[in-house]
Design a protein around this motif. Structure first.
Motif, PDB file in Angstrom:
ATOM      1  N   LEU A  60       0.849  -1.195   0.000  1.00 21.49           N
ATOM      2  CA  LEU A  60       0.000   0.000   0.000  1.00 21.49           C
ATOM      3  C   LEU A  60       0.886   1.247   0.000  1.00 21.49           C
ATOM      4  O   LEU A  60       1.691   1.436   0.917  1.00 21.49           O
ATOM      5  N   PRO A  61       0.759   2.117  -0.990  1.00 16.36           N
ATOM      6  CA  PRO A  61       1.639   3.281  -1.067  1.00 16.36           C
ATOM      7  C   PRO A  61       1.425   4.299   0.045  1.00 16.36           C
ATOM      8  O   PRO A  61       2.304   5.131   0.293  1.00 16.36           O
ATOM      9  N   ASN A  62       0.287   4.257   0.725  1.00 18.74           N
ATOM     10  CA  ASN A  62       0.031   5.246   1.773  1.00 18.74           C
ATOM     11  C   ASN A  62       0.518   4.793   3.141  1.00 18.74           C
ATOM     12  O   ASN A  62       0.341   5.507   4.132  1.00 18.74           O
ATOM     13  N   VAL A  63       1.142   3.622   3.231  1.00 17.90           N
ATOM     14  CA  VAL A  63       1.708   3.143   4.492  1.00 17.90           C
ATOM     15  C   VAL A  63       3.169   3.581   4.549  1.00 17.90           C
ATOM     16  O   VAL A  63       3.971   3.215   3.694  1.00 17.90           O
ATOM     17  N   THR A  64       3.497   4.383   5.550  1.00 13.96           N
ATOM     18  CA  THR A  64       4.825   4.983   5.661  1.00 13.96           C
ATOM     19  C   THR A  64       5.614   4.354   6.808  1.00 13.96           C
ATOM     20  O   THR A  64       5.095   4.220   7.922  1.00 13.96           O
ATOM     21  N   TYR A  65       6.853   3.988   6.520  1.00 14.51           N
ATOM     22  CA  TYR A  65       7.742   3.438   7.550  1.00 14.51           C
ATOM     23  C   TYR A  65       8.421   4.589   8.283  1.00 14.51           C
ATOM     24  O   TYR A  65       9.034   5.460   7.672  1.00 14.51           O
ATOM     25  N   LEU A  66       8.342   4.591   9.613  1.00 19.48           N
ATOM     26  CA  LEU A  66       8.885   5.673  10.429  1.00 19.48           C
ATOM     27  C   LEU A  66      10.171   5.293  11.142  1.00 19.48           C
ATOM     28  O   LEU A  66      10.721   6.099  11.892  1.00 19.48           O
ATOM     29  N   GLY A  67      10.655   4.073  10.921  1.00 21.30           N
ATOM     30  CA  GLY A  67      11.858   3.626  11.617  1.00 21.30           C
ATOM     31  C   GLY A  67      11.525   2.951  12.938  1.00 21.30           C
ATOM     32  O   GLY A  67      10.368   2.662  13.251  1.00 21.30           O
ATOM     33  N   THR A  68      12.553   2.718  13.737  1.00 23.59           N
ATOM     34  CA  THR A  68      12.371   2.091  15.040  1.00 23.59           C
ATOM     35  C   THR A  68      11.903   3.133  16.051  1.00 23.59           C
ATOM     36  O   THR A  68      12.502   4.203  16.167  1.00 23.59           O
ATOM     37  N   GLN A  69      10.834   2.812  16.757  1.00 22.56           N
ATOM     38  CA  GLN A  69      10.313   3.701  17.796  1.00 22.56           C
ATOM     39  C   GLN A  69       9.925   2.870  19.014  1.00 22.56           C
ATOM     40  O   GLN A  69       9.733   1.656  18.919  1.00 22.56           O
ATOM     41  N   ALA A  70       9.824   3.529  20.147  1.00 25.21           N
ATOM     42  CA  ALA A  70       9.377   2.881  21.381  1.00 25.21           C
ATOM     43  C   ALA A  70       7.978   3.344  21.713  1.00 25.21           C
ATOM     44  O   ALA A  70       7.622   4.512  21.481  1.00 25.21           O
ATOM     45  N   ASP A  71       7.162   2.439  22.239  1.00 25.27           N
ATOM     46  CA  ASP A  71       5.832   2.862  22.676  1.00 25.27           C
ATOM     47  C   ASP A  71       5.946   3.523  24.043  1.00 25.27           C
ATOM     48  O   ASP A  71       7.048   3.683  24.590  1.00 25.27           O
ATOM     49  N   GLU A  72       4.841   3.921  24.616  1.00 24.00           N
ATOM     50  CA  GLU A  72       4.873   4.698  25.855  1.00 24.00           C
ATOM     51  C   GLU A  72       5.328   3.887  27.058  1.00 24.00           C
ATOM     52  O   GLU A  72       5.614   4.458  28.113  1.00 24.00           O
ATOM     53  N   SER A  73       5.415   2.562  26.913  1.00 23.91           N
ATOM     54  CA  SER A  73       5.929   1.738  28.003  1.00 23.91           C
ATOM     55  C   SER A  73       7.386   1.357  27.783  1.00 23.91           C
ATOM     56  O   SER A  73       7.969   0.627  28.581  1.00 23.91           O
ATOM     57  N   GLY A  74       7.982   1.845  26.679  1.00 25.23           N
ATOM     58  CA  GLY A  74       9.391   1.605  26.425  1.00 25.23           C
ATOM     59  C   GLY A  74       9.688   0.434  25.523  1.00 25.23           C
ATOM     60  O   GLY A  74      10.864   0.162  25.230  1.00 25.23           O
ATOM     61  N   ARG A  75       8.669  -0.271  25.033  1.00 24.92           N
ATOM     62  CA  ARG A  75       8.911  -1.403  24.136  1.00 24.92           C
ATOM     63  C   ARG A  75       9.205  -0.884  22.725  1.00 24.92           C
ATOM     64  O   ARG A  75       8.461  -0.070  22.190  1.00 24.92           O
ATOM     65  N   ALA A  76      10.282  -1.380  22.125  1.00 27.63           N
ATOM     66  CA  ALA A  76      10.700  -0.894  20.817  1.00 27.63           C
ATOM     67  C   ALA A  76      10.186  -1.797  19.707  1.00 27.63           C
ATOM     68  O   ALA A  76      10.017  -3.003  19.886  1.00 27.63           O
ATOM     69  N   GLY A  77       9.965  -1.204  18.543  1.00 20.75           N
ATOM     70  CA  GLY A  77       9.528  -1.958  17.377  1.00 20.75           C
ATOM     71  C   GLY A  77       9.578  -1.092  16.143  1.00 20.75           C
ATOM     72  O   GLY A  77      10.001   0.070  16.179  1.00 20.75           O
ATOM     73  N   ALA A  78       9.157  -1.656  15.031  1.00 22.15           N
ATOM     74  CA  ALA A  78       9.109  -0.932  13.761  1.00 22.15           C
ATOM     75  C   ALA A  78       7.793  -0.173  13.668  1.00 22.15           C
ATOM     76  O   ALA A  78       6.724  -0.754  13.852  1.00 22.15           O
TER      77      ALA A  78
END
Length: 332
Positions: free
Chosen positions: A253-271
């Protein structure tokens, strides 16, 4: 100690994924071969031409050699890797489908008085249980409202640190834990359309066919299609091959953008991936954070126009269980 710290202690710190690099590397090689056969859209190609990191190879004797550029994996490659993980996962069994999440939602109105106005967050643990015959239970426990940010906290202190606000059903004290049977409730939905277990199990396992099927159901733009596909990743009991197809469909899907590695508000990291869609309230941006080690969605954030982190859902559990429905407990 705030609820995010309690959740982090309860569910643990994020673990590194030792096999991700090798799996993504293999997919990058396959992707390179595919690109020789067909062009890709410019928008997604921009992501694939990502940031380049330099790796210094040490020569004999410890002398540094020539930096060798190593491309970062593209968002598409990460989604395809998640698809491989999803379809190779174990078959889950249980009597109930359960989704447990920490919801941090901004209260819809600014509180306070005069020019001293501020936002508050109303966090809660929310659970949904669905039996295989379609019976639905909903549970919740409020963790107590809190100012949304540092500036809001300052305004709240200037307001006398109120514990409640007349005319508003929001309180700083934690609320009771509840569980109720949802009479006539819809177990699952896609863009507001009810879905049954049987309909979810019968979804196409081919990504092209799944995307077309979802587009026909939602009858909307690609933003809503992306949202419907993402719901198949975690909020519904999708078979492993359907989850894999949803990941592959999202990758194209062309409208799905990858933002890199980020952490959620509890500190868990992911793509992290995002897309925009139009809801009845207006245009919103949805951001998902995916644990690349197990292909599970760990966070879903909704940003309304002009309002950052309007609602954050931290996915604590999503899967089949034999535990009977019970009122959720606050992290403690």
């Amino acid at each position: 100690m705030d609820e995010l710290t309690r959740v982090r202690e309860l569910y643990g710190e994020p673990k590194p994924d030792p096999v991700l690099k090798a799996r993504v590397g293999a997919l990058l090689e396959a992707e390179a071969r595919r690109r020789l056969r067909r062009p890709w859209t410019a928008a997604v190609a921009g992501l694939a031409a990502a940031v380049v990191a330099a790796v210094v190879i040490a020569l004999p004797g410890g002398s540094p050699g020539i930096p060798v550029p190593t491309p970062e994996p593209s968002g598409r490659s990460i989604l395809l890797a998640a698809a491989v993980t999803a379809e190779s996962g174990p078959v889950q069994a249980g009597a109930y489908w359960r989704v447990r999440k920490l919801v941090r939602q901004r209260y819809p109105e600014m509180l306070g008085g005069g020019e001293n106005r501020y936002w508050v967050i109303d966090p809660r643990i929310s659970e949904q249980w669905v039996s295989r015959n379609g019976k639905v239970w909903a549970g919740a426990v409020s963790l107590g409202a809190e100012p949304a940010g540092p500036g809001d906290r300052e305004a709240w202190l200037q307001d006398g640190s109120p514990a409640e606000w007349p005319g508003h059903q929001v309180f700083t004290a934690a609320g009771p834990s509840t569980l109720a049977t949802v009479r006539g409730g819809v177990a699952f939905s896609m863009a507001g359309r009810p879905m049954t277990f049987a309909q979810i199990r019968s979804l196409p396992a081919d990504p092209v066919a799944l995307r077309a099927h979802v587009a026909e159901i939602v009858s909307a733009d690609e933003g809503v299609v992306a949202d419907a596909l993402s719901g198949l990743l975690w909020s519904k009991p999708s078979p492993s091959d359907v989850r894999a197809a949803a990941y592959r469909a999202l990758a194209d899907l062309p409208n799905v953008t990858y933002l890199g590695t980020q952490a959620d508000e509890s500190g868990r990291a992911g793509a992290a991936f995002s897309f925009t869609l139009r809801e009845p309230s207006g245009l919103v941006r949805r951001t998902l954070i995916i644990d690349t080690g197990n292909s599970q969605v760990i966070s879903s954030t909704t940003d309304a126009v002009g309002v950052k982190n309007d609602q954050v859902e931290l996915v604590l559990e999503a899967g089949w269980t034999n535990e009977r429905p019970s009122a959720p407990q606050a992290p403690g």
